[in-house]
Every structure is written in structure tokens, then in C-alpha cells.
Design a protein around this motif. Structure first.
Motif, mmCIF file in Angstrom:
data_model
loop_
_atom_site.group_PDB
_atom_site.id
_atom_site.type_symbol
_atom_site.label_atom_id
_atom_site.label_comp_id
_atom_site.label_asym_id
_atom_site.label_seq_id
_atom_site.Cartn_x
_atom_site.Cartn_y
_atom_site.Cartn_z
ATOM 1 N N THR A 1 -4.582 2.817 7.915
ATOM 2 C CA THR A 1 -3.298 3.047 8.696
ATOM 3 C C THR A 1 -2.637 4.247 8.498
ATOM 4 N N GLY A 2 -3.656 5.391 7.549
ATOM 5 C CA GLY A 2 -2.850 6.311 7.283
ATOM 6 C C GLY A 2 -1.187 6.520 6.075
ATOM 7 N N VAL A 3 -1.294 4.966 5.758
ATOM 8 C CA VAL A 3 -0.087 5.819 4.537
ATOM 9 C C VAL A 3 -0.291 6.403 3.165
ATOM 10 N N ALA A 4 -1.613 6.443 2.770
ATOM 11 C CA ALA A 4 -1.641 7.313 1.652
ATOM 12 C C ALA A 4 -1.507 9.195 2.023
ATOM 13 N N ALA A 5 -2.600 9.322 3.229
ATOM 14 C CA ALA A 5 -2.528 10.393 4.234
ATOM 15 C C ALA A 5 -1.065 11.691 3.659
ATOM 16 N N ARG A 6 -0.437 10.235 4.625
ATOM 17 C CA ARG A 6 1.082 10.371 4.869
ATOM 18 C C ARG A 6 1.996 10.927 3.914
ATOM 19 N N ILE A 7 1.832 9.844 2.965
ATOM 20 C CA ILE A 7 2.440 10.144 1.540
ATOM 21 C C ILE A 7 1.797 11.677 0.740
ATOM 22 N N ILE A 8 0.260 11.383 0.624
ATOM 23 C CA ILE A 8 0.341 13.094 0.445
ATOM 24 C C ILE A 8 0.686 14.895 0.826
ATOM 25 N N PHE B 1 0.777 -0.826 -0.195
ATOM 26 C CA PHE B 1 -0.480 -0.293 -0.027
ATOM 27 C C PHE B 1 0.983 1.280 0.129
ATOM 28 N N GLU B 2 2.435 1.007 0.527
ATOM 29 C CA GLU B 2 2.774 2.355 0.546
ATOM 30 C C GLU B 2 3.175 2.524 -0.992
ATOM 31 N N PRO B 3 3.970 1.607 -1.637
ATOM 32 C CA PRO B 3 4.561 1.348 -3.334
ATOM 33 C C PRO B 3 3.385 2.287 -3.891
ATOM 34 N N ALA C 1 -0.085 4.560 -3.065
ATOM 35 C CA ALA C 1 0.453 5.646 -2.578
ATOM 36 C C ALA C 1 1.465 6.324 -3.810
ATOM 37 N N ARG C 2 2.599 5.737 -3.122
ATOM 38 C CA ARG C 2 3.418 6.780 -4.332
ATOM 39 C C ARG C 2 3.764 6.316 -5.720
ATOM 40 N N ALA C 3 3.295 5.600 -6.335
ATOM 41 C CA ALA C 3 2.696 5.383 -7.760
ATOM 42 C C ALA C 3 1.877 6.374 -7.900
ATOM 43 N N THR C 4 0.951 6.101 -6.935
ATOM 44 C CA THR C 4 0.066 7.339 -7.310
ATOM 45 C C THR C 4 -0.111 9.112 -7.233
ATOM 46 N N MET C 5 0.526 9.210 -5.998
ATOM 47 C CA MET C 5 1.395 10.778 -6.313
ATOM 48 C C MET C 5 1.903 11.303 -7.063
ATOM 49 N N ALA C 6 2.745 10.348 -7.300
ATOM 50 C CA ALA C 6 3.342 10.796 -8.858
ATOM 51 C C ALA C 6 3.117 11.390 -9.809
ATOM 52 N N ARG D 1 -0.879 7.321 15.137
ATOM 53 C CA ARG D 1 0.595 6.603 16.295
ATOM 54 C C ARG D 1 0.952 6.852 15.213
ATOM 55 N N SER D 2 1.049 7.297 13.844
ATOM 56 C CA SER D 2 2.120 6.674 12.664
ATOM 57 C C SER D 2 2.421 8.248 12.404
ATOM 58 N N GLU D 3 1.476 9.140 12.312
ATOM 59 C CA GLU D 3 1.614 11.137 11.692
ATOM 60 C C GLU D 3 3.173 11.146 11.968
ATOM 61 N N PRO D 4 3.038 11.907 11.176
ATOM 62 C CA PRO D 4 4.391 13.221 10.876
ATOM 63 C C PRO D 4 4.317 13.259 11.877
ATOM 64 N N SER D 5 5.721 13.830 12.514
ATOM 65 C CA SER D 5 6.400 14.111 13.753
ATOM 66 C C SER D 5 6.510 15.876 13.134
ATOM 67 N N HIS D 6 7.208 15.898 12.056
ATOM 68 C CA HIS D 6 7.779 17.005 11.902
ATOM 69 C C HIS D 6 6.890 17.873 10.077
ATOM 70 N N SER D 7 5.751 16.883 10.184
ATOM 71 C CA SER D 7 5.244 17.629 8.945
ATOM 72 C C SER D 7 4.769 19.114 9.199
ATOM 73 N N ARG D 8 5.077 20.139 7.891
ATOM 74 C CA ARG D 8 4.279 21.487 8.041
ATOM 75 C C ARG D 8 2.898 21.498 8.126
ATOM 76 N N HIS D 9 2.004 20.107 7.834
ATOM 77 C CA HIS D 9 0.563 20.372 7.473
ATOM 78 C C HIS D 9 0.109 19.569 9.053
#
Length: 276
Positions: free
Chosen positions: A61-68, A35-37, A39-44, A93-101
Motif C-alpha cells: 500500500t505504498g508505505v515505503a514509497a511514502r517514507i522514501i 511496516f511503517e516502523p 521503513a522508517r528504521a531502514t531509511m534512517a 489514494r494514500s499518496e502524499p498530497s503536497h510532496s515535492r516529488h
């Protein structure tokens, strides 16, 4: 954004059968392998608006949101929602800790999201539409929360993956037709023309129809199977029969094995549809 979170959301989800352990297993095994690959292929293939307000529906578990978050320019707001509270707990729990969003997470049924209308610039559903029991109602709700002119991106598998196909074939060979059908279920909604028609009937103008290709990469087939509902069905057969099925799955997947491990191809539809 909210129309009122709380007890109503808990009540909607209390019968959804995903345990905390199953959600963690999904995050640790299925997400990095597939699912991470995806999401990355989609966002590209997608351009996101600067400072956009984005919702990831059936977020798991939020993988697409993290790639977004990695691709969204400026400072935006990303919302993730899933019917499973256990999945949402892992996403939080997996939310990026230093995201600008800014991130917001909640558990909700897709047909009744606790969001004000015309809120989001972009909506995503990665491999979730096929599981919605009432697809027209779900699409109507997605249209409701999108701003006029907002874009809905959806991926659905375009063909049965050789990985799930191997699981299903091994279960059928063991006389377990019902379990085999469940293993193929994620690929049951793969007719691109039907998806396009459904989007049009829901008030979306399909502006993009593309294909995303990836490889599901892993080392141990049994671990991958156990991250899926099929794993529980196989274990229920008893130790001896289960080991026979696992052996058969590994045999069927042998063409995809190299010195680097397994790499099993998968292909998905990618639709971009604008809310009219």
C-alpha cells in the motif's frame, strides 16, 4: 518509463487473491504496527541521491514509497509497483498530497515490469523478496531497470517473529499444521548468506549488510491476526475453535504486553547491493 501499461498488466494480476477490503485492512493495521516502523528504521540507515529516480517494488500500500519521499532530497520521481491491484489502489489514494516529488503507481509482476531498462538510481524491496516464486528472474528484472551503478536495497526478516511464531504455535496446537506453515512463511527466507549469494549471482555487488530492529506495536492481538492471511485460516475453523486459537495466541504473546500495549520485537536483514 513505460513499455506499455494496460490490459497486459490487468491480465497478470487478475488471479492474485487480495481483495479491496483485505488491502484496506493491511493499510490500517499491519502498516502502522510494523511496516511503517520498518521503513522508517531502514531509511534512517540509507542516504538517497538528490533528485533520484526510485522504484519501490512489491510496494504493497505504498508505505515505503511514502517514507522514501520524506527522505529523498531535491525533486525526484518515485515509482511504486505491486502485483496486487487492490494494494496499488490503496497506495494511490494514500499518496502524499503536497510532496515535492512526482509519483507513479502501477500493478505488475516483478519478473516483467513495464519499465525501460536502466531507468532507476535506486530500487527497494521491503519484505517482498521471500515471496517471489522465481527469485533469480525477479533479481534479473530489477537489475535490468536499474542504471549501471544503481543500488538495490532489500530487507528480509532475519528470524521468525515471536508474533507470527505465536500464531503458528497456536495453530499447530490446534492440529492445523498447514496453516501454521503459512503463518511462518514470511520468515522462511532468512539465511543472510543465501541472500548475499543470490544477489551476487544476479550481477549485484553486495556493499552493505546490516540489521534493522523494530517492535511491532499494537493493542488488540486479534485485530492484528485478522490483518494477515492466517486470520482467514483461523476463522475457517469455526467459531468455537477459532476463539480457542485466538485465546492461545494472546496467551503466548502475554510476555510482550505492558500498560502501553503489545511491543513484539522483530529483526530484519538490510542489504545494499550495487548493479555492476
Amino acid at each position: 518509463m513505460s513499455r506499455g501499461l494496460g490490459e497486459r498488466i490487468v491480465a497478470q494480476n487478475k488471479n492474485f487473491d487480495i481483495t479491496a477490503a483485505a488491502a484496506a485492512d493491511y493499510q490500517n493495521k499491519a502498516v502502522p504496527a510494523m511496516f511503517e516502523p520498518l521503513a522508517r528504521a531502514t531509511m534512517a540507515k540509507i542516504d538517497l541521491p538528490e533528485g533520484g529516480h526510485v522504484i519501490d517494488i512489491a510496494c504493497g500500500t505504498g508505505v515505503a514509497a511514502r517514507i522514501i519521499a520524506e527522505h529523498l532530497p531535491g525533486t525526484g520521481h518515485i515509482v511504486g509497483t505491486d502485483i496486487s491491484e487492490a494494494m496499488v489502489a490503496v497506495a494511490m489514494r494514500s499518496e502524499p498530497s503536497h510532496s515535492r516529488h512526482r509519483f507513479t503507481w502501477f500493478a505488475s509482476d516483478v519478473v516483467d515490469m513495464p519499465c525501460d531498462g536502466e531507468t532507476f538510481d535506486i530500487a527497494f524491496v521491503q519484505q517482498g523478496l521471500q515471496f517471489f516464486p522465481d527469485k533469480p528472474a525477479a533479481l534479473a528484472e530489477i537489475a535490468r531497470v536499474l542504471k549501471p551503478g544503481g543500488v538495490f536495497y532489500v530487507t528480509c526478516w532475519a528470524e521468525i517473529s515471536p508474533f507470527n511464531g505465536s500464531i503458528a504455535d497456536a495453530l499447530e496446537a490446534a492440529g492445523e499444521a498447514d496453516a501454521a506453515g503459512k503463518a511462518r512463511a514470511p520468515f522462511s527466507f532468512r539465511d543472510g548468506d543465501m541472500i548475499a549469494t543470490l544477489l551476487g549471482e544476479a550481477g549485484f555487488a553486495v556493499e552493505r549488510r546490516d540489521t534493522v530492529e523494530l517492535f511491532r506495536r499494537f493493542g488488540n492481538p486479534k485485530d492484528q491476526v485478522m490483518s494477515l492471511p492466517a486470520g482467514k485460516d483461523i476463522v475457517a475453523l469455526g467459531e468455537t475453535r477459532a476463539e480457542t486459537v485466538f485465546w492461545d495466541i494472546e496467551r503466548r504473546l502475554s510476555p510482550y504486553l505492558s500498560d502501553e500495549g503489545y511491543a513484539v520485537p522483530q529483526k530484519a536483514h538490510l542489504f545494499g547491493a550495487r548493479r555492476l
